[in-house]
Design a protein around this motif. Structure first.
Motif, PDB file in Angstrom:
ATOM      1  N   ILE A   1       0.841  -1.194   0.000  1.00 57.71           N
ATOM      2  CA  ILE A   1       0.000   0.000   0.000  1.00 57.71           C
ATOM      3  C   ILE A   1       0.875   1.243   0.000  1.00 57.71           C
ATOM      4  CG2 ILE A   1      -0.209   0.335   2.506  1.00 57.71           C
ATOM      5  CD1 ILE A   1      -3.271   0.724   1.989  1.00 57.71           C
ATOM      6  N   GLY A   2       0.348   2.351  -0.473  1.00 54.83           N
ATOM      7  CA  GLY A   2       1.143   3.579  -0.550  1.00 54.83           C
ATOM      8  C   GLY A   2       2.263   3.425  -1.560  1.00 54.83           C
ATOM      9  N   LYS A   3       3.447   3.971  -1.225  1.00 56.40           N
ATOM     10  CA  LYS A   3       4.578   3.865  -2.142  1.00 56.40           C
ATOM     11  C   LYS A   3       5.001   2.416  -2.335  1.00 56.40           C
ATOM     12  CE  LYS A   3       4.888   8.337  -2.592  1.00 56.40           C
ATOM     13  NZ  LYS A   3       3.710   8.658  -1.744  1.00 56.40           N
TER      14      LYS A   3
ATOM     15  N   LEU B   1       4.082 -17.300   1.919  1.00 54.01           N
ATOM     16  CA  LEU B   1       4.234 -15.865   2.097  1.00 54.01           C
ATOM     17  C   LEU B   1       5.700 -15.460   2.051  1.00 54.01           C
ATOM     18  CD1 LEU B   1       3.134 -13.029   2.866  1.00 54.01           C
ATOM     19  CD2 LEU B   1       3.386 -13.709   5.272  1.00 54.01           C
ATOM     20  N   ILE B   2       6.006 -14.513   1.152  1.00 59.04           N
ATOM     21  CA  ILE B   2       7.323 -13.884   1.089  1.00 59.04           C
ATOM     22  C   ILE B   2       7.129 -12.421   1.461  1.00 59.04           C
ATOM     23  CG2 ILE B   2       9.260 -13.227  -0.397  1.00 59.04           C
ATOM     24  CD1 ILE B   2       8.556 -15.648  -2.162  1.00 59.04           C
ATOM     25  N   ALA B   3       7.919 -11.931   2.400  1.00 62.13           N
ATOM     26  CA  ALA B   3       7.791 -10.543   2.844  1.00 62.13           C
ATOM     27  C   ALA B   3       9.074  -9.782   2.554  1.00 62.13           C
ATOM     28  CB  ALA B   3       7.480 -10.486   4.329  1.00 62.13           C
ATOM     29  N   LEU B   4       8.916  -8.587   2.014  1.00 68.38           N
ATOM     30  CA  LEU B   4      10.032  -7.664   1.829  1.00 68.38           C
ATOM     31  C   LEU B   4       9.795  -6.495   2.769  1.00 68.38           C
ATOM     32  CD1 LEU B   4       9.978  -9.308  -0.896  1.00 68.38           C
ATOM     33  CD2 LEU B   4      10.905  -7.257  -1.985  1.00 68.38           C
ATOM     34  N   THR B   5      10.600  -6.400   3.822  1.00 67.83           N
ATOM     35  CA  THR B   5      10.421  -5.320   4.783  1.00 67.83           C
ATOM     36  C   THR B   5      11.773  -4.742   5.182  1.00 67.83           C
ATOM     37  OG1 THR B   5      10.670  -6.387   6.964  1.00 67.83           O
ATOM     38  CG2 THR B   5       8.585  -6.776   5.776  1.00 67.83           C
TER      39      THR B   5
ATOM     40  N   ARG C   1      -4.546 -21.641  -2.568  1.00 70.18           N
ATOM     41  CA  ARG C   1      -3.500 -22.363  -1.849  1.00 70.18           C
ATOM     42  C   ARG C   1      -2.272 -22.621  -2.715  1.00 70.18           C
ATOM     43  NH1 ARG C   1      -5.443 -28.143  -0.124  1.00 70.18           N
ATOM     44  NH2 ARG C   1      -3.227 -28.222   0.390  1.00 70.18           N
ATOM     45  N   ASP C   2      -2.439 -22.577  -4.034  1.00 68.52           N
ATOM     46  CA  ASP C   2      -1.322 -22.836  -4.947  1.00 68.52           C
ATOM     47  C   ASP C   2      -0.497 -21.587  -5.243  1.00 68.52           C
ATOM     48  OD1 ASP C   2      -1.956 -25.549  -5.242  1.00 68.52           O
ATOM     49  OD2 ASP C   2      -3.417 -25.113  -6.816  1.00 68.52           O
ATOM     50  N   ASP C   3      -0.918 -20.445  -4.694  1.00 75.16           N
ATOM     51  CA  ASP C   3      -0.235 -19.184  -4.991  1.00 75.16           C
ATOM     52  C   ASP C   3       0.900 -18.901  -4.013  1.00 75.16           C
ATOM     53  OD1 ASP C   3      -2.069 -18.776  -7.030  1.00 75.16           O
ATOM     54  OD2 ASP C   3      -3.424 -17.616  -5.760  1.00 75.16           O
ATOM     55  N   VAL C   4       1.742 -17.951  -4.395  1.00 75.57           N
ATOM     56  CA  VAL C   4       2.740 -17.380  -3.483  1.00 75.57           C
ATOM     57  C   VAL C   4       2.398 -15.905  -3.332  1.00 75.57           C
ATOM     58  CG1 VAL C   4       5.157 -16.798  -3.120  1.00 75.57           C
ATOM     59  CG2 VAL C   4       4.554 -19.012  -4.088  1.00 75.57           C
ATOM     60  N   PHE C   5       2.251 -15.464  -2.094  1.00 79.29           N
ATOM     61  CA  PHE C   5       1.871 -14.083  -1.791  1.00 79.29           C
ATOM     62  C   PHE C   5       3.118 -13.314  -1.392  1.00 79.29           C
ATOM     63  CE2 PHE C   5      -0.060 -10.600   0.558  1.00 79.29           C
ATOM     64  CZ  PHE C   5      -1.250 -10.361  -0.133  1.00 79.29           C
ATOM     65  N   VAL C   6       3.421 -12.240  -2.126  1.00 79.32           N
ATOM     66  CA  VAL C   6       4.597 -11.407  -1.846  1.00 79.32           C
ATOM     67  C   VAL C   6       4.110 -10.076  -1.284  1.00 79.32           C
ATOM     68  CG1 VAL C   6       6.664 -10.325  -2.793  1.00 79.32           C
ATOM     69  CG2 VAL C   6       5.848 -12.504  -3.740  1.00 79.32           C
ATOM     70  N   ALA C   7       4.454  -9.798  -0.033  1.00 78.93           N
ATOM     71  CA  ALA C   7       3.976  -8.596   0.648  1.00 78.93           C
ATOM     72  C   ALA C   7       5.121  -7.610   0.852  1.00 78.93           C
ATOM     73  CB  ALA C   7       3.361  -8.962   1.984  1.00 78.93           C
ATOM     74  N   LEU C   8       4.865  -6.339   0.523  1.00 79.73           N
ATOM     75  CA  LEU C   8       5.870  -5.284   0.691  1.00 79.73           C
ATOM     76  C   LEU C   8       5.407  -4.293   1.737  1.00 79.73           C
ATOM     77  CD1 LEU C   8       6.435  -6.409  -2.277  1.00 79.73           C
ATOM     78  CD2 LEU C   8       7.418  -4.152  -2.733  1.00 79.73           C
ATOM     79  N   SER C   9       6.272  -4.036   2.711  1.00 78.18           N
ATOM     80  CA  SER C   9       5.993  -3.037   3.742  1.00 78.18           C
ATOM     81  C   SER C   9       7.307  -2.651   4.385  1.00 78.18           C
ATOM     82  CB  SER C   9       5.032  -3.585   4.797  1.00 78.18           C
ATOM     83  OG  SER C   9       4.960  -2.713   5.905  1.00 78.18           O
TER      84      SER C   9
ATOM     85  N   THR D   1       2.251  -2.701   8.397  1.00 80.92           N
ATOM     86  CA  THR D   1       1.138  -2.113   7.653  1.00 80.92           C
ATOM     87  C   THR D   1      -0.167  -2.816   8.023  1.00 80.92           C
ATOM     88  OG1 THR D   1       2.612  -1.561   5.818  1.00 80.92           O
ATOM     89  CG2 THR D   1       0.239  -1.604   5.351  1.00 80.92           C
ATOM     90  N   GLU D   2      -1.095  -2.054   8.563  1.00 85.32           N
ATOM     91  CA  GLU D   2      -2.325  -2.630   9.099  1.00 85.32           C
ATOM     92  C   GLU D   2      -3.115  -3.406   8.054  1.00 85.32           C
ATOM     93  OE1 GLU D   2      -6.453  -1.134  11.319  1.00 85.32           O
ATOM     94  OE2 GLU D   2      -4.783   0.264  10.999  1.00 85.32           O
ATOM     95  N   GLU D   3      -3.227  -2.826   6.853  1.00 85.93           N
ATOM     96  CA  GLU D   3      -4.015  -3.473   5.811  1.00 85.93           C
ATOM     97  C   GLU D   3      -3.435  -4.833   5.427  1.00 85.93           C
ATOM     98  OE1 GLU D   3      -4.642   0.953   5.466  1.00 85.93           O
ATOM     99  OE2 GLU D   3      -2.955  -0.409   5.812  1.00 85.93           O
ATOM    100  N   LEU D   4      -2.112  -4.942   5.417  1.00 83.19           N
ATOM    101  CA  LEU D   4      -1.484  -6.224   5.102  1.00 83.19           C
ATOM    102  C   LEU D   4      -1.647  -7.221   6.240  1.00 83.19           C
ATOM    103  CD1 LEU D   4       1.852  -5.276   3.270  1.00 83.19           C
ATOM    104  CD2 LEU D   4      -0.058  -6.583   2.323  1.00 83.19           C
TER     105      LEU D   4
END
Length: 330
Positions: free
Chosen positions: A58-60, A127-131, A97-105, A110-113
């Motif tokens: 979300i955001g930038k 889940l892959i997170a870039l923080t 279930r077959d997907d990979v979720f990549v989250a950026l924060s 980030t509340e929405e994530l």
């Protein structure tokens, strides 16, 4: 612009590039030990993904996430962006279930994530997170966490996301490049996913589609006079004329550059035969090759024209840089 303002502008621009370049170097050097293992795991999760790569932020971070999703998609890995706020209002149904979720924060908080990530996990998706915060809530929930922390933003106030977004974008590119290599993605695959625009035309157009036709190609028999060759060159406006032998095969080429060099050596062109003025055995190309290969040949040999022939050496047409520009492949 007054000198003082000019100097300050240049200083800020240089400082921004210096800060961001240093941050990328630091992030590169950090890819050791646990951080290296996390990157390898992330690439393996993406490589073995049976569904799609879903990228969110979300955001930038959201803007960066959209670009990363687009890069995955254009390099052979089905991917799309989902807005975390929209996901919590129904769009989360896109994730399986077959997907990979990549989250950026950058903060990892980030509340929405954090609202949707537990549901993503329960779905069975990885889940892959870039923080920028290895101890954040999002990082702890991730199957693979990639540290994109930076010392400071390039913004003089250290507030506007600048260095941090650059770091996240670069890490996304690193994932995409590693993944395309793991998938064995080739240039041919890239062409298939980029059929439109200048890039598509450059990679897909064949010589036969962009060349001058036989009728529109300046040409003349080797038996003709130099004056006749000049008239043919002028009438077809290509800056050259193809010279054909007695069997109607390509003997050579006469260009406007050849003419200038002739004039430098001999002011009496009436005594010069076409055979003597012609450059024999010019560079030729078959019509079935890609226009991109024609461009590479011209660049390699530093020439502006190519003669298009069949396997027997008969003239089919011609190609020059202006034709390639007109076809929008350059």
């Amino acid at each position: 612009m007054i000198a003082k303002t000019r100097e300050r502008t240049l200083k800020l621009a240089r400082d921004t590039l210096t800060i961001e370049a240093a941050a990328l170097q630091t992030m590169r050097d950090r890819l050791e030990g646990a951080n290296a293992d996390a990157l390898i795991l992330a690439v393996e999760l993406l490589h073995h993904c049976k569904g799609r790569i879903v990228v969110s932020g979300i955001g930038k971070s959201g803007h960066i996430a959209r670009k990363i999703a687009a890069t995955f998609a254009s390099t052979g890995s089905p991917a799309f962006f989902v807005h975390p706020a929209e996901a919590s209002h129904g769009d989360l149904g896109m994730v399986t279930r077959d997907d990979v979720f990549v989250a950026l924060s950058n903060s990892g908080e980030t509340e929405e994530l954090l609202t949707i990530v537990p549901i993503v996990k329960r779905t069975g998706a990885k889940l892959i997170a870039l923080t920028g915060a290895p101890n954040s809530s999002l990082a702890k929930l991730a199957d693979a966490h990639l540290d994109t922390s930076v010392e400071k933003e390039a913004c003089p106030l250290n507030l506007a996301p600048t260095t941090s977004t650059t770091a996240a974008l670069a890490m996304g590119d690193a994932l995409a490049v590693s993944l395309l290599d793991a998938r064995g993605f080739q240039a041919e695959d890239f062409i298939r996913s980029h059929p439109g625009g200048r890039l598509g035309r450059k990679l897909l157009a064949h010589v036969s589609e962009v060349m001058r036709s036989f009728d529109n190609t300046p040409k003349i028999s080797i038996q003709a006079s130099l004056q006749d060759a000049l008239l043919e060159m002028t009438s077809k406006r290509m800056g050259m004329v193809v010279i054909l032998d007695e069997q109607q095969k390509v003997f050579g080429i006469l260009t406007d550059g050849d003419l200038r060099r002739l004039l430098e050596k001999n002011t009496n062109l009436g005594s010069v035969t076409l055979r003597n003025a012609t450059t024999p055995s010019p560079r030729t190309i078959p019509p079935e090759l890609l226009a991109e290969e024609a461009i590479e040949m011209m660049e390699k040999h530093r020439i502006n024209h190519l003669v298009v022939t069949n396997t027997e050496g008969h003239l089919l047409g011609a190609l020059n840089l202006h034709d390639l520009f007109a076809a929008k492949v350059i």
